[in-house]
Write an enzyme that holds these catalytic residues in place. Structure first.
Site, mmCIF file in Angstrom:
data_model
loop_
_atom_site.group_PDB
_atom_site.id
_atom_site.type_symbol
_atom_site.label_atom_id
_atom_site.label_comp_id
_atom_site.label_asym_id
_atom_site.label_seq_id
_atom_site.Cartn_x
_atom_site.Cartn_y
_atom_site.Cartn_z
ATOM 1 N N TRP A 141 0.821 -1.210 0.000
ATOM 2 C CA TRP A 141 0.000 0.000 0.000
ATOM 3 C C TRP A 141 0.859 1.266 0.000
ATOM 4 O O TRP A 141 0.601 2.194 0.740
ATOM 5 C CB TRP A 141 -0.971 0.021 1.180
ATOM 6 C CG TRP A 141 -1.800 -1.217 1.313
ATOM 7 C CD1 TRP A 141 -1.789 -2.106 2.342
ATOM 8 C CD2 TRP A 141 -2.737 -1.717 0.359
ATOM 9 N NE1 TRP A 141 -2.665 -3.130 2.100
ATOM 10 C CE2 TRP A 141 -3.270 -2.918 0.880
ATOM 11 C CE3 TRP A 141 -3.197 -1.271 -0.887
ATOM 12 C CZ2 TRP A 141 -4.224 -3.673 0.211
ATOM 13 C CZ3 TRP A 141 -4.151 -2.026 -1.558
ATOM 14 C CH2 TRP A 141 -4.656 -3.206 -1.011
ATOM 15 N N CYS A 178 7.063 10.736 11.332
ATOM 16 C CA CYS A 178 6.697 11.082 9.962
ATOM 17 C C CYS A 178 5.188 10.944 9.761
ATOM 18 O O CYS A 178 4.547 11.794 9.121
ATOM 19 C CB CYS A 178 7.437 10.177 8.980
ATOM 20 S SG CYS A 178 9.236 10.214 9.132
ATOM 21 N N GLU A 228 -2.861 5.983 7.480
ATOM 22 C CA GLU A 228 -2.266 6.873 8.489
ATOM 23 C C GLU A 228 -2.917 6.666 9.860
ATOM 24 O O GLU A 228 -3.080 7.602 10.636
ATOM 25 C CB GLU A 228 -2.389 8.352 8.081
ATOM 26 C CG GLU A 228 -1.927 8.668 6.688
ATOM 27 C CD GLU A 228 -0.418 8.664 6.539
ATOM 28 O OE1 GLU A 228 0.268 8.417 7.540
ATOM 29 O OE2 GLU A 228 0.061 8.899 5.421
#
Length: 394
Positions: A172, A248, A373
């Site tokens: 992904w 990040c 995320e």
């Protein structure tokens, strides 16, 4: 503070922006409307992006725009958020391109890389000449990245000057087949470490994931590493463990908080326009009480999400934003945007399922944004742990 009571700015949030931030808003909005919006339905239908997207975004200074030096624009976090909002008003895939380039790949190198890494890659990435990707997720390691199986070992164990040999795969990965450089996280004898991997290195391969029903105007890939050999200095010099990749992800999640406000705004605006023009029973759909209820609730959701995004931007610019606050914003704003998209789709009736309109494209995209995320479950568990002091991940 200006306050024009537009449907998406009842609370006058854009009046809180600085002159520079409003100028960036207008520049990105005009570019997105004129250069991207006319083609995005075709890109979505074909499952592709134009080859020159990176340089075009780089020319506007949008790649790594919130980073300092190395050719980056060095804007405020709020300005970066506004740019994400205007891009995602066209399509989540466009904001994803910018997020992965700037907040994942470039931020990782900027924050954790050596001076050589920064000098080699960041100026070219800022212009869009070089595209980057970020390899953390694996097919069996999504919400639990610490269980990743990708591994890097020293060619000569114990010799810190010897090459690294990388084996494994990542799943992904946005921009995976477009990238000239990949930031890859792997298990080592010294914990999880990050590596700067040029994608032309022997042993590297990227395979585009086909048949997606969401984020089709975005390139997603599986990365594979087969005895891929890297020099000793390919590793980030200092960071160990999950601190590196999670820092990040926090950057990228912040951009999502803003971006989904754009998607929700676009759905509200299209719903309002359509129901004002479409007539049934001799009157516009917008004149019916149930339609007005839908429009009002959508407007409230869009405006509340915009206020959350602005507040997190103010905290980030002040240097006080915490990961748990980003989790708050990521969950609340994505959920709000998805609810708006679904409601907007109903106001368009059958027309809402076609690519002639944007609402179902946004709705499908947001199904992915809700998951990547950090899933809803992980963000809620983070908030629950903060509230109770009891971690519930295991």
């Amino acid at each position: 503070m200006t306050h024009d009571l537009t449907p998406h700015d009842f609370l006058g949030v854009d009046g809180l922006l600085t002159d520079e931030e409003r100028a960036i808003r207008d520049t990105v909005r005009d570019f997105a409307r004129d250069e991207l919006a006319p083609h995005v339905a075709q890109w979505y239908d074909e499952g592709t992006l134009p080859d020159d997207l990176g340089p075009r975004l780089g020319k506007l200074g949008l790649l790594g725009m919130h980073l300092e030096g190395y050719g980056c624009a060095g804007t405020s976090a709020t300005a970066y958020g506004v740019a994400c909002r205007e891009l995602e008003a066209v399509d989540s895939g466009l904001r994803s391109f910018v997020s992965v380039q700037g907040s994942l790949a470039m931020y990782a190198i900027h924050r954790w890389g050596s001076e050589e890494h920064k000098d080699q890659w960041l100026p070219r990435m800022a212009t869009g000449e070089a595209v980057g990707c970020f390899g953390l997720t694996e097919s069996d390691a999504g919400s639990d990245p610490g269980s990743m199986r990708t591994r890097a070992r020293r060619d000569a164990p114990g010799d810190e000057q010897s090459d690294w040999v990388l084996n494994g795969s990542k799943m992904w990965i946005t921009n995976g087949t477009l990238a000239e450089v990949a930031v890859v996280w792997a298990q080592t004898d010294d914990g999880i470490r990050g590596f700067v991997v040029p994608t032309d290195t022997p042993g590297f391969s990227a395979h585009k994931i086909q048949r997606k029903l969401s984020l089709r105007a975005s390139v997603t890939a599986e990365l594979a590493f087969d005895d891929l050999r890297l020099p000793a200095d390919a590793a980030f010099p200092e960071v160990r463990g999950l601190k590196g990749p999670l820092s990040c992800l926090n950057e990228a999640r912040y951009g999502i908080v803003w971006g989904v406000v754009g998607a929700a705004r676009a759905c509200l605006e299209e719903s309002l326009s359509y129901t004002s023009e479409r007539e049934q029973f001799g009157r516009p759909l917008a004149s019916f009480q149930l339609t007005q209820r839908k429009l009002a609730l959508m407007a409230i959701a869009v405006n509340n999400a915009a206020l959350v995004a602005w507040r997190l931007g103010a905290l980030k610019d002040a240097g006080t934003l915490t990961p748990i606050q980003v989790s708050y914003g990521k969950y609340s704003n994505v959920r709000a945007a998805l609810d708006v998209a679904r409601e907007a789709r109903t106001t368009l009736g059958g027309a809402g399922i076609t690519l002639d309109h944007s609402v179902m494209r946004h709705m499908n995209n947001l199904e992915t944004v809700m998951t990547y995320e950090g899933t809803e479950e992980m963000h809620l568990l983070s908030l629950g742990g903060q509230l109770t002091g009891i971690p519930a991940f295991r």
